[in-house]
Design an enzyme around this catalytic site. Sequence first.
Site, PDB file in Angstrom:
ATOM      1  N   GLN A 108     -28.837  -2.733  20.340  1.00 31.77           N
ATOM      2  CA  GLN A 108     -27.883  -1.638  20.168  1.00 31.77           C
ATOM      3  C   GLN A 108     -26.545  -1.978  19.563  1.00 31.77           C
ATOM      4  OE1 GLN A 108     -25.769  -0.144  23.616  1.00 31.77           O
ATOM      5  NE2 GLN A 108     -26.383   1.863  23.240  1.00 31.77           N
ATOM      6  N   TYR A 178     -17.436   6.125  22.837  1.00 33.71           N
ATOM      7  CA  TYR A 178     -16.944   4.724  22.020  1.00 33.71           C
ATOM      8  C   TYR A 178     -16.659   5.072  20.682  1.00 33.71           C
ATOM      9  CZ  TYR A 178     -18.496   2.343  26.408  1.00 33.71           C
ATOM     10  OH  TYR A 178     -18.483   1.876  27.575  1.00 33.71           O
ATOM     11  N   ARG A 226     -27.796   7.063  19.736  1.00 36.91           N
ATOM     12  CA  ARG A 226     -27.440   7.392  21.089  1.00 36.91           C
ATOM     13  C   ARG A 226     -26.280   8.443  20.957  1.00 36.91           C
ATOM     14  NH1 ARG A 226     -27.403   4.310  26.957  1.00 36.91           N
ATOM     15  NH2 ARG A 226     -28.618   6.126  27.664  1.00 36.91           N
ATOM     16  N   CYS A 352     -25.742  -3.189  40.904  1.00 39.48           N
ATOM     17  CA  CYS A 352     -26.144  -3.413  39.360  1.00 39.48           C
ATOM     18  C   CYS A 352     -24.929  -3.436  38.788  1.00 39.48           C
ATOM     19  CB  CYS A 352     -26.879  -2.226  39.015  1.00 39.48           C
ATOM     20  SG  CYS A 352     -26.068  -0.725  38.794  1.00 39.48           S
TER      21      CYS A 352
HETATM   22  C1  LIG Z   1     -24.944  -2.564  34.026  1.00 42.42           C
HETATM   23  C2  LIG Z   1     -25.002  -1.552  33.066  1.00 42.42           C
HETATM   24  C3  LIG Z   1     -24.727  -1.593  31.761  1.00 42.42           C
HETATM   25  C4  LIG Z   1     -24.570  -0.712  30.864  1.00 42.42           C
HETATM   26  N1  LIG Z   1     -24.516  -0.761  29.362  1.00 42.42           N
HETATM   27  C5  LIG Z   1     -24.653  -0.159  28.404  1.00 42.42           C
HETATM   28  C6  LIG Z   1     -24.750  -0.169  27.058  1.00 42.42           C
HETATM   29  O1  LIG Z   1     -24.293  -1.484  26.799  1.00 42.42           O
HETATM   30  N2  LIG Z   1     -24.989   0.659  26.212  1.00 42.42           N
HETATM   31  C7  LIG Z   1     -25.158   1.808  26.574  1.00 42.42           C
HETATM   32  O2  LIG Z   1     -25.561   2.791  25.934  1.00 42.42           O
HETATM   33  N3  LIG Z   1     -25.386   2.131  27.887  1.00 42.42           N
HETATM   34  C8  LIG Z   1     -25.230   1.118  28.912  1.00 42.42           C
HETATM   35  N4  LIG Z   1     -25.601   1.667  30.290  1.00 42.42           N
HETATM   36  C9  LIG Z   1     -25.981   2.760  30.472  1.00 42.42           C
HETATM   37  C10 LIG Z   1     -27.489   3.103  30.646  1.00 42.42           C
HETATM   38  O3  LIG Z   1     -28.067   2.710  29.480  1.00 42.42           O
HETATM   39  C11 LIG Z   1     -28.022   4.211  31.181  1.00 42.42           C
HETATM   40  O4  LIG Z   1     -27.371   5.304  30.275  1.00 42.42           O
HETATM   41  C12 LIG Z   1     -27.334   4.841  32.452  1.00 42.42           C
HETATM   42  O5  LIG Z   1     -27.447   3.623  33.423  1.00 42.42           O
HETATM   43  C13 LIG Z   1     -27.969   5.865  33.083  1.00 42.42           C
HETATM   44  O6  LIG Z   1     -29.344   5.795  33.303  1.00 42.42           O
HETATM   45  P1  LIG Z   1     -29.798   5.198  34.756  1.00 42.42           P
HETATM   46  O7  LIG Z   1     -29.824   6.386  35.522  1.00 42.42           O
HETATM   47  O8  LIG Z   1     -31.462   5.158  34.348  1.00 42.42           O
HETATM   48  O9  LIG Z   1     -29.359   4.037  35.123  1.00 42.42           O
HETATM   49  C14 LIG Z   1     -25.464   0.603  31.268  1.00 42.42           C
HETATM   50  C15 LIG Z   1     -25.699   0.930  32.395  1.00 42.42           C
HETATM   51  C16 LIG Z   1     -25.487  -0.072  33.404  1.00 42.42           C
HETATM   52  C17 LIG Z   1     -26.007   0.122  34.927  1.00 42.42           C
END
Ligand SMILES: Cc1cc2nc3c(=O)[nH]c(=O)nc-3n(C[C@H](O)[C@H](O)[C@H](O)COP(=O)(O)O)c2cc1C
Length: 363
Positions: A108, A178, A226, A352
């Site tokens: 990404q 962003y 995204r 997390c």
């Molecule tokens: C620790 C952590 C780091 C994340 N870093 C990014 C990232 O670098 N880029 C991004 O697009 N989303 C990032 N996210 C968001 C996740 O990609 C995802 O959209 C979000 O956690 C919701 O999905 P989930 O309910 O399956 O966790 C991050 C999420 C977590 C928990």
Amino acid sequence: MSNRGLERFPRLFEAFTVGSHVLKNRLVALAHGTGMVHDGLVTDEDIAYWSELAASDVGLMIQGGITVHAGATLRHRNRIEGYSAAAIAGLCRRCAVAKAHGAVVLGQLTHIGRESTGGEQDQSAVAPSPVRSPRDLFAPHELDQMEIADLVAGFAQTAANLQQAGYDGTEVHGAHGYLVAQFLSPATNRRTDEYGGDAERRLRFLREIIEAFRGRCGRSFLLSLRLSADEETADGLTLEDSVAIARAMAAEGAVDLLNVTLGVRGTYVKDASTPKGIAARAAKRLRETSGMPVIVGQRITRPELAEQLLADGCADLIGLARALIADRDWIRKARAGDATAIRPCLGVNQDCRCTAAHVERRI
Ligand SMILES: Cc1cc2nc3c(=O)[nH]c(=O)nc-3n(C[C@H](O)[C@H](O)[C@H](O)COP(=O)(O)O)c2cc1C
């Protein structure tokens, strides 16, 4: 292990073709950083993390936390500085361990623009317009056109480095408020030059990134975009704005996948108070109106819901981030027909986010 779950969740375990790649199933590890990066370079711990995650058997893995420009380097330097040739050897290892488990792997491309808050960087935060983030005390520096061109080159250089490292493609982070989203969004783009003023001109930065990316990496290198389909913020992008963006991307044919999410910094990692599958409606609308293959994520915690979202035509692929952090065996248990044994993500955002605080201090 048995495959009894294939009858229960037939769609989840169906292959899917994107570009010239065949994903072995419909499950995607969504982007996140590990924080186990030092001096902008991957470490053995970081490699071990991605190897273990790939062993969970995802079809597509999006590896996060890759910075595209020296001006966006963080003080603690725990994100990969993907623009630098020095990062390529480590990226090569990061990608190889995921491919060893049969995943298609994207990196990404990230620049967080004005969301680099609270002195995270040595340089000023930058943005299309000097509109202060509610999460910061100071307004960002307004980018001039030479600086914009330099950033576009940074996105393309980083993509080329990922290609050299063996990745199958990249994801442009155009979501979560962003930098790319700051250009797309009327809430943060108040420019009156070619990069702002109306929806068409607000698309220019993204279009230039994609054009530069294709120029460096060719047509067959995968590109996911995204998008926060709804920024859920005053004057921010609405679902109808995003429909127009997705349609424009589909018409131009340069993007292979649309990864649909909701919210901006501070609101996109939805907690337990958020309904499950919150982004499903938006994903379905973008899929239907653009005709592009869509990934949907956010609070999809169980295979029953994931299967239902595919059956309902909300998406082609199901994105999981915390679900796979909570239980690395999520996919194996679903395939074995042992879904009740899955330890589901509770959406508490404690461990997390803290593990990840060594990870990404404020996401
Ligand atoms: C620790 C952590 C780091 C994340 N870093 C990014 C990232 O670098 N880029 C991004 O697009 N989303 C990032 N996210 C968001 C996740 O990609 C995802 O959209 C979000 O956690 C919701 O999905 P989930 O309910 O399956 O966790 C991050 C999420 C977590 C928990």
